[in-house]
Design a protein around this motif. Structure first.
Motif, PDB file in Angstrom:
ATOM      1  N   SER A 140      53.110  59.848  -6.551  1.00 36.17           N
ATOM      2  CA  SER A 140      52.037  60.739  -7.002  1.00 36.17           C
ATOM      3  C   SER A 140      50.771  59.964  -7.325  1.00 36.17           C
ATOM      4  O   SER A 140      50.808  58.827  -7.773  1.00 36.17           O
ATOM      5  CB  SER A 140      52.487  61.496  -8.255  1.00 36.17           C
ATOM      6  OG  SER A 140      53.677  62.187  -7.988  1.00 36.17           O
ATOM      7  N   ILE A 141      49.632  60.595  -7.087  1.00 41.90           N
ATOM      8  CA  ILE A 141      48.338  59.995  -7.393  1.00 41.90           C
ATOM      9  C   ILE A 141      47.646  60.855  -8.436  1.00 41.90           C
ATOM     10  O   ILE A 141      47.424  62.041  -8.237  1.00 41.90           O
ATOM     11  CB  ILE A 141      47.465  59.907  -6.120  1.00 41.90           C
ATOM     12  CG1 ILE A 141      48.169  59.054  -5.071  1.00 41.90           C
ATOM     13  CG2 ILE A 141      46.106  59.344  -6.439  1.00 41.90           C
ATOM     14  CD1 ILE A 141      47.442  59.004  -3.759  1.00 41.90           C
ATOM     15  N   LEU A 143      44.765  62.497 -10.557  1.00 41.25           N
ATOM     16  CA  LEU A 143      43.411  62.882 -10.183  1.00 41.25           C
ATOM     17  C   LEU A 143      42.422  62.477 -11.277  1.00 41.25           C
ATOM     18  O   LEU A 143      41.945  63.295 -12.047  1.00 41.25           O
ATOM     19  CB  LEU A 143      43.359  64.401  -9.938  1.00 41.25           C
ATOM     20  CG  LEU A 143      44.328  64.917  -8.879  1.00 41.25           C
ATOM     21  CD1 LEU A 143      44.163  66.415  -8.720  1.00 41.25           C
ATOM     22  CD2 LEU A 143      44.103  64.219  -7.564  1.00 41.25           C
ATOM     23  N   GLU A 147      40.437  57.529  -8.519  1.00 38.15           N
ATOM     24  CA  GLU A 147      41.695  57.969  -7.930  1.00 38.15           C
ATOM     25  C   GLU A 147      41.561  59.366  -7.330  1.00 38.15           C
ATOM     26  O   GLU A 147      42.179  59.677  -6.312  1.00 38.15           O
ATOM     27  CB  GLU A 147      42.801  57.932  -8.974  1.00 38.15           C
ATOM     28  CG  GLU A 147      43.155  56.521  -9.417  1.00 38.15           C
ATOM     29  CD  GLU A 147      44.299  56.515 -10.414  1.00 38.15           C
ATOM     30  OE1 GLU A 147      44.640  57.592 -10.942  1.00 38.15           O
ATOM     31  OE2 GLU A 147      44.840  55.427 -10.653  1.00 38.15           O
ATOM     32  N   GLU A 148      40.762  60.204  -7.975  1.00 35.61           N
ATOM     33  CA  GLU A 148      40.547  61.542  -7.428  1.00 35.61           C
ATOM     34  C   GLU A 148      39.847  61.458  -6.081  1.00 35.61           C
ATOM     35  O   GLU A 148      40.179  62.177  -5.134  1.00 35.61           O
ATOM     36  CB  GLU A 148      39.726  62.393  -8.398  1.00 35.61           C
ATOM     37  CG  GLU A 148      39.458  63.796  -7.870  1.00 35.61           C
ATOM     38  CD  GLU A 148      38.625  64.618  -8.826  1.00 35.61           C
ATOM     39  OE1 GLU A 148      38.228  65.723  -8.433  1.00 35.61           O
ATOM     40  OE2 GLU A 148      38.365  64.155  -9.955  1.00 35.61           O
ATOM     41  N   HIS A 151      42.286  60.371  -3.540  1.00 31.50           N
ATOM     42  CA  HIS A 151      43.167  61.506  -3.258  1.00 31.50           C
ATOM     43  C   HIS A 151      42.498  62.484  -2.287  1.00 31.50           C
ATOM     44  O   HIS A 151      43.154  63.021  -1.378  1.00 31.50           O
ATOM     45  CB  HIS A 151      43.515  62.218  -4.562  1.00 31.50           C
ATOM     46  CG  HIS A 151      44.448  63.367  -4.385  1.00 31.50           C
ATOM     47  ND1 HIS A 151      45.808  63.215  -4.275  1.00 31.50           N
ATOM     48  CD2 HIS A 151      44.216  64.701  -4.289  1.00 31.50           C
ATOM     49  CE1 HIS A 151      46.373  64.401  -4.123  1.00 31.50           C
ATOM     50  NE2 HIS A 151      45.429  65.314  -4.130  1.00 31.50           N
TER      51      HIS A 151
END
Length: 305
Positions: A140-141, A143, A147-148, A151
């Motif tokens: 999982s990344i 947000l 990182e958002e 993504h």
């Protein structure tokens, strides 16, 4: 995995916090999906996995432009074991979350199968395969900040990989310098953006080759390669076998000797060359007339198979 509910998606999906794991498969779209207040454009064939407690809603542009499936399910893991008793506890987190990057076509097919299947064993088999594909997703990344942005570029690559994609274009989408974007991307995904894109394209090519007899040129075009020879070279470099040999090696003729087996194969996306049929079965399958009891003689010989 315990299936709680399956239903069709619609534009009337209002804001709600899901009580269990929720899998969304988008078949057609013209609108946005809002997950925990973060809006992103819906794309055809996109798949999202939401954890319990996640809030989401759908905003459609036109009334008939949202379609797909929603599956609510619970996961359990073994907590303790004694001589006569097994105790399981409900799982609240999973290795993957958000936009699903791998095996999207297989997951969409399984969701459709679970929604339409009547026999419990068909649903159970499809659910087990579904968990297998979901377990093969990247971690999982979250947000947050940069990182958002990463993504968002991952989501773009996973749905638009057939389009021409460059590192500079991805970095511009993320609002970063290409070198810095590539550095952050590799920290999160253990691959550079272009390595990730190649991996995504070639894994999709494997799914297409497994799903049916398609020509190499068509497989290249549908995974973003204009040159089929270059596509074949990259495929062989990655998997150690050419796409033509991979296709021939995996496409096998299957004959089903019972009604339940035929039904199960069709639910898994495998069309038998022949089998015992019911009226609702696929017309492309040649019907076999086989004995109903073990003591009856077989009229069909090995040479026929």
């Amino acid at each position: 995995m315990e299936i709680l509910k399956t239903c069709l998606l619609s534009r009337k999906q209002t804001q709600q916090a899901v009580p269990s794991f929720c899998l969304l498969s988008i078949e057609k779209s013209s609108g946005s999906l809002i997950i925990n207040g973060i809006k992103q454009a819906l794309r055809k064939k996109a798949v999202f996995l939401l954890h319990p407690g996640t809030s989401f809603s759908i905003e459609a542009v036109n009334e008939d432009e949202i379609g797909g499936y929603m599956l609510l399910f619970d996961l359990y893991e073994e907590q303790s074991r004694t001589a006569g008793k097994l105790v399981y506890q409900k799982v609240q987190t999973f290795s993957a979350e958000g936009l699903v990057s791998y095996h999207r076509s297989a997951i969409c097919r399984l969701l459709s199968s679970i929604h339409h299947a009547d026999p419990p064993y068909v649903r159970e088999g499809a659910a087990a395969e579904l968990i297998h594909w979901l377990s093969d997703q990247p971690s999982s990344i979250r947000l947050e900040d940069n990182e958002e942005r990463i993504h968002q570029t991952l989501g773009y690559m996973s749905t638009c990989f057939t389009e021409p994609i460059t590192l500079s274009g991805l970095a511009e989408m993320a609002g970063m310098n290409p070198a810095y974007y590539s550095h952050l991307f590799k920290q999160k995904m253990n691959k550079t953006p272009m390595e990730w894109l190649t991996h995504l394209r070639l894994n999709t090519a494997k799914e297409l080759l497994l799903a049916g007899e398609i020509k190499i040129k068509e497989g290249a075009r549908r995974t973003g390669y204009q040159d089929e020879h270059y596509f074949s070279r990259r495929f062989k470099q990655t998997f150690g076998i050419s796409p033509s040999h991979y296709n021939r090696r995996h496409i096998k003729k299957v004959i089903s000797l019972s009604y339940p087996y035929t039904d199960h194969l069709l639910a898994l996306g495998v069309t038998p060359a022949a089998g015992q049929l019911q009226e609702s079965f696929d017309g492309r399958i040649k019907e076999l007339t086989l004995p109903y009891h073990a003591n009856e003689p077989w009229d069909i010989q090995r040479q026929f198979f």
